[in-house]
Design an enzyme around this catalytic site. Structure first.
Site, PDB file in Angstrom:
ATOM      1  N   LYS A   8       0.862  -1.180   0.000  1.00 33.86           N
ATOM      2  CA  LYS A   8       0.000   0.000   0.000  1.00 33.86           C
ATOM      3  C   LYS A   8       0.900   1.233   0.000  1.00 33.86           C
ATOM      4  O   LYS A   8       2.071   1.185   0.364  1.00 33.86           O
ATOM      5  CB  LYS A   8      -0.953   0.021   1.195  1.00 33.86           C
ATOM      6  CG  LYS A   8      -0.271  -0.001   2.581  1.00 33.86           C
ATOM      7  CD  LYS A   8       0.063   1.375   3.099  1.00 33.86           C
ATOM      8  CE  LYS A   8       0.691   1.287   4.490  1.00 33.86           C
ATOM      9  NZ  LYS A   8       1.715   2.339   4.703  1.00 33.86           N
ATOM     10  N   PRO A  90      10.009  -4.710  -0.269  1.00 30.78           N
ATOM     11  CA  PRO A  90      11.095  -4.474   0.684  1.00 30.78           C
ATOM     12  C   PRO A  90      10.592  -4.128   2.075  1.00 30.78           C
ATOM     13  O   PRO A  90       9.506  -3.559   2.237  1.00 30.78           O
ATOM     14  CB  PRO A  90      11.871  -3.306   0.057  1.00 30.78           C
ATOM     15  CG  PRO A  90      10.894  -2.633  -0.840  1.00 30.78           C
ATOM     16  CD  PRO A  90       9.985  -3.707  -1.349  1.00 30.78           C
ATOM     17  N   MET A  91      11.411  -4.477   3.079  1.00 29.08           N
ATOM     18  CA  MET A  91      11.075  -4.188   4.469  1.00 29.08           C
ATOM     19  C   MET A  91      11.579  -2.796   4.840  1.00 29.08           C
ATOM     20  O   MET A  91      12.509  -2.284   4.254  1.00 29.08           O
ATOM     21  CB  MET A  91      11.728  -5.225   5.396  1.00 29.08           C
ATOM     22  CG  MET A  91      11.074  -6.603   5.377  1.00 29.08           C
ATOM     23  SD  MET A  91      11.265  -7.504   3.813  1.00 29.08           S
ATOM     24  CE  MET A  91      13.032  -7.771   3.732  1.00 29.08           C
ATOM     25  N   LEU A  95       5.730   0.416   3.045  1.00 30.35           N
ATOM     26  CA  LEU A  95       4.809  -0.145   2.068  1.00 30.35           C
ATOM     27  C   LEU A  95       3.846  -1.174   2.675  1.00 30.35           C
ATOM     28  O   LEU A  95       2.965  -1.675   1.986  1.00 30.35           O
ATOM     29  CB  LEU A  95       5.587  -0.789   0.919  1.00 30.35           C
ATOM     30  CG  LEU A  95       6.370   0.198   0.043  1.00 30.35           C
ATOM     31  CD1 LEU A  95       7.407  -0.537  -0.801  1.00 30.35           C
ATOM     32  CD2 LEU A  95       5.428   0.987  -0.857  1.00 30.35           C
ATOM     33  N   GLY A  97       4.367  -4.274   3.650  1.00 24.55           N
ATOM     34  CA  GLY A  97       4.479  -5.629   3.135  1.00 24.55           C
ATOM     35  C   GLY A  97       4.283  -6.704   4.191  1.00 24.55           C
ATOM     36  O   GLY A  97       3.561  -7.682   3.973  1.00 24.55           O
ATOM     37  N   SER A  99       2.692  -6.450   7.027  1.00 27.26           N
ATOM     38  CA  SER A  99       1.295  -6.419   7.465  1.00 27.26           C
ATOM     39  C   SER A  99       0.395  -7.117   6.453  1.00 27.26           C
ATOM     40  O   SER A  99      -0.543  -7.834   6.821  1.00 27.26           O
ATOM     41  CB  SER A  99       0.846  -4.967   7.647  1.00 27.26           C
ATOM     42  OG  SER A  99       1.573  -4.336   8.680  1.00 27.26           O
ATOM     43  N   ALA A 100       0.671  -6.893   5.163  1.00 24.20           N
ATOM     44  CA  ALA A 100      -0.115  -7.560   4.125  1.00 24.20           C
ATOM     45  C   ALA A 100       0.053  -9.071   4.202  1.00 24.20           C
ATOM     46  O   ALA A 100      -0.924  -9.823   4.078  1.00 24.20           O
ATOM     47  CB  ALA A 100       0.304  -7.054   2.748  1.00 24.20           C
ATOM     48  N   ASP A 132      -1.500  -1.595  10.950  1.00 24.18           N
ATOM     49  CA  ASP A 132      -2.126  -1.465   9.626  1.00 24.18           C
ATOM     50  C   ASP A 132      -2.478  -2.809   8.990  1.00 24.18           C
ATOM     51  O   ASP A 132      -2.903  -2.849   7.840  1.00 24.18           O
ATOM     52  CB  ASP A 132      -1.245  -0.643   8.677  1.00 24.18           C
ATOM     53  CG  ASP A 132       0.147  -1.237   8.483  1.00 24.18           C
ATOM     54  OD1 ASP A 132       0.459  -2.236   9.141  1.00 24.18           O
ATOM     55  OD2 ASP A 132       0.909  -0.685   7.674  1.00 24.18           O
TER      56      ASP A 132
END
Length: 268
Positions: A8, A90-91, A95, A97, A99-100, A132
């Protein structure tokens, strides 16, 4: 079962106040983009978790995907599973990632084992994993407030815009990002700004972390400038950094960045 957890971006990010519990309240618009990891979950004889792609620091046993599995396991009789996560997002980039990945793990497990959890129930589990995480259950644009885990749907459609995300390889921790932030109440909510044309956002829609982090990492400001020079209607840091994105209505001009930068480009 195979799925593709997506990233996101934040359209504006205001840090509005420090909470008594040590967290901060914020206001932001979360918008999904199609930069994706890959997550496969299959029943197994014994629990296993493997990874490929970008290296993930830390103990794999603490990965949010496993935490999602164990969270559901407390309430349901889940059999062992083998999870494989191929990391592309990337961490430490802002973005979302990780959490997604956690949210998609919850959704996959509910489907795989016919738990019949609805979106509200999945969101409640996701909130226990990260601020998030719950956004990625419905995966639609929202105005996020409080810790970033309370959502209001927003009418916003950026279809047709090309999004270019640039990650310079700078891992910014949450503690570092918030270390120099001075919370302040906004005079106008982000949703009002989003109703204006995207080209106007440059003047009104801001990420508070830029003011704190750009002086420390001048390459971030350089990326933002390059995106505007290439024709972006709007460019900003996402989350607490360090990825910078640009929104383009026309196909962007050639962009040249150092070889160690990660770039993603796609339609919204």
């Amino acid at each position: 079962m195979l799925d593709f957890p997506n990233a996101k971006i934040n359209l504006g990010l205001l840090v509005t106040e420090k909470r008594p519990d040590g967290f901060h309240n914020l206001e932001s618009c979360f918008y999904p983009v199609r930069w994706c990891d890959a997550l496969e979950i299959v029943p197994a004889d014994e629990e296993a978790f493997t990874m490929s792609g970008l290296p993930v620091p830390g103990n794999p046993d603490t990965n949010l995907c496993l935490k999602a599995y164990r969270l559901l396991q407390r309430d349901f009789q889940l059999p062992p599973v083998h999870m494989h996560l191929h990391k592309v997002i990337p961490m430490g980039a802002g973005l979302g990632g990780g959490s997604a990945d956690a949210a998609f793990a919850l959704k996959q497990l509910s489907s795989l084992f016919e738990l019949n959890l609805n979106e509200e129930q999945l969101e409640n589990y996701a909130r226990q994993l990260g601020s998030d995480c719950a956004f990625f259950i419905r995966n639609k644009p929202v105005i996020a407030v409080e810790k970033g885990d309370v959502f209001k749907p927003v009418e916003l459609d950026l279809s047709g815009h090309t999004c270019v995300v640039v990650y310079p390889g700078i891992h910014i921790t949450t503690a570092e990002a918030y270390g120099n932030i001075i919370p302040k109440k906004p005079s106008c909510g982000i949703e009002m700004y989003l109703k204006q044309d995207v080209k106007v956002w440059k003047e009104v829609l801001h990420n508070d972390f830029e003011e704190a982090l750009f002086p420390r990492y001048p390459e971030l400001a350089d990326i933002k400038d390059q995106l505007y020079s290439a024709g972006a209607d709007y460019a900003s840091m996402t989350g607490s950094g360090s990825a910078i994105y640009g929104l383009f209505k026309e196909e962007p001009a050639d962009l040249v960045f150092p070889g160690h930068y990660l770039l993603w480009r796609g339609l919204l």
